[in-house]
Design a protein around this motif. Structure first.
Motif, PDB file in Angstrom:
ATOM      1  N   SER A   1       0.829  -1.209   0.000  1.00 16.49           N
ATOM      2  CA  SER A   1       0.000   0.000   0.000  1.00 16.49           C
ATOM      3  C   SER A   1       0.861   1.256   0.000  1.00 16.49           C
ATOM      4  O   SER A   1       0.601   2.204  -0.742  1.00 16.49           O
ATOM      5  N   LEU A   2       1.895   1.264   0.821  1.00 17.10           N
ATOM      6  CA  LEU A   2       2.782   2.428   0.871  1.00 17.10           C
ATOM      7  C   LEU A   2       3.473   2.653  -0.463  1.00 17.10           C
ATOM      8  O   LEU A   2       3.499   3.772  -0.990  1.00 17.10           O
ATOM      9  N   MET A   3       4.032   1.594  -1.048  1.00 12.40           N
ATOM     10  CA  MET A   3       4.775   1.747  -2.290  1.00 12.40           C
ATOM     11  C   MET A   3       3.881   2.202  -3.443  1.00 12.40           C
ATOM     12  O   MET A   3       4.298   2.983  -4.296  1.00 12.40           O
ATOM     13  N   ALA A   4       2.640   1.727  -3.489  1.00 13.30           N
ATOM     14  CA  ALA A   4       1.768   2.018  -4.625  1.00 13.30           C
ATOM     15  C   ALA A   4       0.920   3.270  -4.436  1.00 13.30           C
ATOM     16  O   ALA A   4       0.584   3.946  -5.416  1.00 13.30           O
TER      17      ALA A   4
ATOM     18  N   ALA B   1      -6.611   0.272  -6.495  1.00 10.58           N
ATOM     19  CA  ALA B   1      -6.206  -1.132  -6.569  1.00 10.58           C
ATOM     20  C   ALA B   1      -4.740  -1.167  -6.923  1.00 10.58           C
ATOM     21  O   ALA B   1      -4.304  -0.487  -7.855  1.00 10.58           O
ATOM     22  N   SER B   2      -3.953  -1.933  -6.179  1.00 10.48           N
ATOM     23  CA  SER B   2      -2.506  -1.905  -6.366  1.00 10.48           C
ATOM     24  C   SER B   2      -1.901  -3.290  -6.173  1.00 10.48           C
ATOM     25  O   SER B   2      -2.400  -4.089  -5.368  1.00 10.48           O
ATOM     26  N   THR B   3      -0.812  -3.546  -6.901  1.00 12.05           N
ATOM     27  CA  THR B   3      -0.036  -4.759  -6.687  1.00 12.05           C
ATOM     28  C   THR B   3       1.445  -4.409  -6.657  1.00 12.05           C
ATOM     29  O   THR B   3       1.875  -3.410  -7.237  1.00 12.05           O
ATOM     30  N   CYS B   4       2.211  -5.246  -5.982  1.00 11.67           N
ATOM     31  CA  CYS B   4       3.666  -5.101  -5.925  1.00 11.67           C
ATOM     32  C   CYS B   4       4.313  -6.467  -6.134  1.00 11.67           C
ATOM     33  O   CYS B   4       3.707  -7.507  -5.845  1.00 11.67           O
ATOM     34  N   THR B   5       5.551  -6.448  -6.639  1.00 11.12           N
ATOM     35  CA  THR B   5       6.368  -7.655  -6.707  1.00 11.12           C
ATOM     36  C   THR B   5       7.218  -7.738  -5.443  1.00 11.12           C
ATOM     37  O   THR B   5       7.813  -6.746  -5.008  1.00 11.12           O
ATOM     38  N   LEU B   6       7.281  -8.917  -4.856  1.00  8.31           N
ATOM     39  CA  LEU B   6       8.137  -9.185  -3.703  1.00  8.31           C
ATOM     40  C   LEU B   6       9.398  -9.876  -4.203  1.00  8.31           C
ATOM     41  O   LEU B   6       9.324 -10.788  -5.025  1.00  8.31           O
ATOM     42  N   TYR B   7      10.557  -9.469  -3.709  1.00  5.54           N
ATOM     43  CA  TYR B   7      11.804 -10.047  -4.190  1.00  5.54           C
ATOM     44  C   TYR B   7      12.843 -10.084  -3.082  1.00  5.54           C
ATOM     45  O   TYR B   7      12.698  -9.437  -2.030  1.00  5.54           O
TER      46      TYR B   7
ATOM     47  N   VAL C   1      -3.417  -4.968  -2.703  1.00  7.54           N
ATOM     48  CA  VAL C   1      -4.249  -4.275  -1.720  1.00  7.54           C
ATOM     49  C   VAL C   1      -5.346  -3.480  -2.418  1.00  7.54           C
ATOM     50  O   VAL C   1      -5.185  -3.025  -3.549  1.00  7.54           O
ATOM     51  N   ALA C   2      -6.458  -3.305  -1.703  1.00 11.05           N
ATOM     52  CA  ALA C   2      -7.474  -2.318  -2.042  1.00 11.05           C
ATOM     53  C   ALA C   2      -7.389  -1.226  -0.983  1.00 11.05           C
ATOM     54  O   ALA C   2      -7.186  -1.520   0.200  1.00 11.05           O
ATOM     55  N   ALA C   3      -7.534   0.030  -1.408  1.00 12.45           N
ATOM     56  CA  ALA C   3      -7.386   1.132  -0.462  1.00 12.45           C
ATOM     57  C   ALA C   3      -8.471   2.171  -0.695  1.00 12.45           C
ATOM     58  O   ALA C   3      -9.038   2.275  -1.791  1.00 12.45           O
ATOM     59  N   VAL C   4      -8.749   2.943   0.347  1.00 10.27           N
ATOM     60  CA  VAL C   4      -9.815   3.945   0.305  1.00 10.27           C
ATOM     61  C   VAL C   4      -9.255   5.301   0.740  1.00 10.27           C
ATOM     62  O   VAL C   4      -8.277   5.386   1.486  1.00 10.27           O
ATOM     63  N   ASN C   5      -9.883   6.368   0.244  1.00 11.02           N
ATOM     64  CA  ASN C   5      -9.450   7.736   0.552  1.00 11.02           C
ATOM     65  C   ASN C   5      -9.411   7.967   2.062  1.00 11.02           C
ATOM     66  O   ASN C   5     -10.403   7.763   2.760  1.00 11.02           O
ATOM     67  N   ASN C   6      -8.272   8.403   2.554  1.00 11.51           N
ATOM     68  CA  ASN C   6      -8.104   8.762   3.959  1.00 11.51           C
ATOM     69  C   ASN C   6      -7.366  10.093   4.057  1.00 11.51           C
ATOM     70  O   ASN C   6      -6.497  10.293   4.905  1.00 11.51           O
ATOM     71  N   ALA C   7      -7.725  11.018   3.138  1.00 11.18           N
ATOM     72  CA  ALA C   7      -6.988  12.279   3.007  1.00 11.18           C
ATOM     73  C   ALA C   7      -7.039  13.132   4.271  1.00 11.18           C
ATOM     74  O   ALA C   7      -6.134  13.946   4.507  1.00 11.18           O
ATOM     75  N   LYS C   8      -8.061  12.966   5.098  1.00 17.51           N
ATOM     76  CA  LYS C   8      -8.144  13.762   6.325  1.00 17.51           C
ATOM     77  C   LYS C   8      -6.986  13.463   7.266  1.00 17.51           C
ATOM     78  O   LYS C   8      -6.648  14.288   8.122  1.00 17.51           O
ATOM     79  N   ALA C   9      -6.385  12.286   7.109  1.00 16.53           N
ATOM     80  CA  ALA C   9      -5.245  11.903   7.951  1.00 16.53           C
ATOM     81  C   ALA C   9      -3.999  11.680   7.101  1.00 16.53           C
ATOM     82  O   ALA C   9      -3.116  10.914   7.491  1.00 16.53           O
ATOM     83  N   GLU C  10      -3.911  12.331   5.936  1.00 17.87           N
ATOM     84  CA  GLU C  10      -2.791  12.114   5.020  1.00 17.87           C
ATOM     85  C   GLU C  10      -1.444  12.234   5.733  1.00 17.87           C
ATOM     86  O   GLU C  10      -1.238  13.128   6.553  1.00 17.87           O
ATOM     87  N   ILE C  11      -0.535  11.317   5.401  1.00 18.75           N
ATOM     88  CA  ILE C  11       0.818  11.351   5.967  1.00 18.75           C
ATOM     89  C   ILE C  11       1.743  11.998   4.945  1.00 18.75           C
ATOM     90  O   ILE C  11       1.991  11.445   3.868  1.00 18.75           O
ATOM     91  N   ASP C  12       2.231  13.176   5.277  1.00 18.44           N
ATOM     92  CA  ASP C  12       3.145  13.925   4.422  1.00 18.44           C
ATOM     93  C   ASP C  12       4.552  13.728   4.972  1.00 18.44           C
ATOM     94  O   ASP C  12       4.899  14.260   6.024  1.00 18.44           O
TER      95      ASP C  12
END
Length: 286
Positions: free
Chosen positions: A200-203, A245-251, A262-273
Motif C-alpha cells: 500500500s505504501l509503495m503504490a 487497486a494496487s499490486t507489488c512484486t516481492l523479491y 491491496v485495495a485502499a480507500v481515501n483517507n486524506a483527512k489523515a494524510e501522511i506527508d
C-alpha cells in the motif's frame, strides 16, 4: 542483534510496543504489526513438513489500537495437498473483546514442477542495495518519470530519507522485517507478509504523501524469501472515486518470489506527508 519487536507476549496476550505504532493516528497500530501477528499465528497452527504457506489474505475491519491483543486460529481444511487456517485478531481495551482483523492462510503440499516451459518475470531488473544485517532501517528508491505538467522527474537512488521519495515515480522498498516478539527470528513466511504490507505504501504514495489507506492485503508466494531482507516494488496502481487497486512484486537477493495486492480507500483527512512527518523514532526499529 536488535531487541526491537512489534509486541511483547505473556500467557497468549500480545502487548504492542512503540515499534507497532502507526503514523495515521495516535494509539493506532501499523499494518505490518497486525499482519505479522496473524501470519505468525497461522504458521504455528498450520505449518507442517512438506506444507508451504502460499497465500495469505487479511481483512482489516477497523483500526487496531495500542491495546492488549490476542489471536484465535481455526483449521478450516486439512487435506492431503491443501490446508487452510483462519486467524481472528481480537483487542481487549474495553468491556468486550473487539475483532479488528481476520486472515486466511493457504498451505500447499510441495512436490515437483510439471513438465514444459512457461513465461516468468525476468530477475535482471532487481538490484537491491548492500546494507549491513544489523541495520533495520528500511531503504527506498524511485524510478525516473514525468510529472503531470510534462516535466521530467529524476530517479531517486536508494536512500533512508522518506521526504526525498515524495514524488510521482514508481517506488521500491528494501527492508529487514522486525520480529513479532522479542528473541524470536521471524520465519521466511512472516518476513514476507510483514514486508508485503508495504504494498500500500509503495503504490499509494504520491507527490503530497500517502492519503489512501488499505483495508486488506493478499500475499501470494511461489517460494519463500531467502535471507533476512525483502524487497517490495510497485507493479500496478489505479484509482477512481477515492478507491485504489494496487499490486507489488516481492523479491530478495535472488529475484522475485511473490506478489502483494491491496485495495485502499481515501483517507486524506489523515494524510501522511513525509516532508513534514518524521517517523524515525518508529521506523528505525533498532
Amino acid at each position: 542483534m536488535s531487541t526491537a519487536s512489534f509486541f511483547t507476549e505473556s500467557d497468549g496476550r500480545f502487548d504492542p510496543t512503540r515499534f507497532s505504532l502507526s503514523l495515521w493516528a495516535p494509539r493506532t497500530l501499523n499494518g505490518p504489526a497486525v499482519c505479522a501477528i496473524a501470519a505468525r499465528s497461522a504458521e504455528i497452527a498450520g505449518g507442517a513438513d512438506g506444507f508451504r504457506p502460499v497465500r495469505f489474505t487479511i481483512d482489516l475491519f477497523r483500526a487496531a489500537r495500542a491495546d492488549p491483543t490476542t489471536t484465535t486460529a481455526t483449521m478450516l481444511r486439512e487435506g492431503g495437498r491443501v490446508r487452510v487456517v483462519e486467524v481472528d485478531i481480537f483487542q481487549h481495551g474495553g468491556d468486550e473483546p473487539v475483532r479488528v482483523a481476520r486472515s486466511t492462510t493457504v498451505f500447499l503440499k510441495e512436490s515437483t514442477n510439471p513438465a514444459g516451459e512457461r513465461w516468468e518475470r525476468p530477475t535482471s531488473a532487481f538490484d537491491p542495495p548492500e546494507v549491513p544485517d544489523d541495520d533495520y532501517y528500511p531503504r527506498f528508491a524511485a524510478d525516473a518519470t514525468t510529472s503531470a505538467d510534462g516535466s521530467p522527474v529524476a530517479a531517486i537512488e536508494w536512500t533512508s530519507d522518506l521526504a526525498a521519495l515524495q514524488g510521482p515515480g514508481r517506488k521500491r522498498h528494501w527492508t529487514h522485517p522486525l520480529p513479532v516478539v522479542p528473541g524470536e527470528t521471524p520465519s521466511p513466511f512472516v518476513r514476507a507478509v510483514i514486508a508485503a504490507e508495504s504494498t500500500s505504501l509503495m503504490a499509494n504514495w504520491g507527490t503530497t504523501g500517502i492519503a489512501l489507506i488499505n483495508c486488506d492485503l493478499t500475499v501470494v508466494l511461489a517460494r519463500l524469501p531467502r535471507g533476512v531482507r525483502v524487497g517490495v516494488e510497485a507493479d500496478f496502481h489505479l484509482e477512481d472515486d477515492g478507491i485504489s487497486a494496487s499490486t507489488c512484486t516481492l523479491y530478495d537477493v535472488d529475484g522475485p518470489f511473490g506478489t502483494g495486492a491491496v485495495a485502499a480507500v481515501n483517507n486524506a483527512k489523515a494524510e501522511i506527508d513525509f516532508t513534514s512527518v518524521k517517523p524515525e523514532d518508529r521506523m528505525k526499529q533498532a
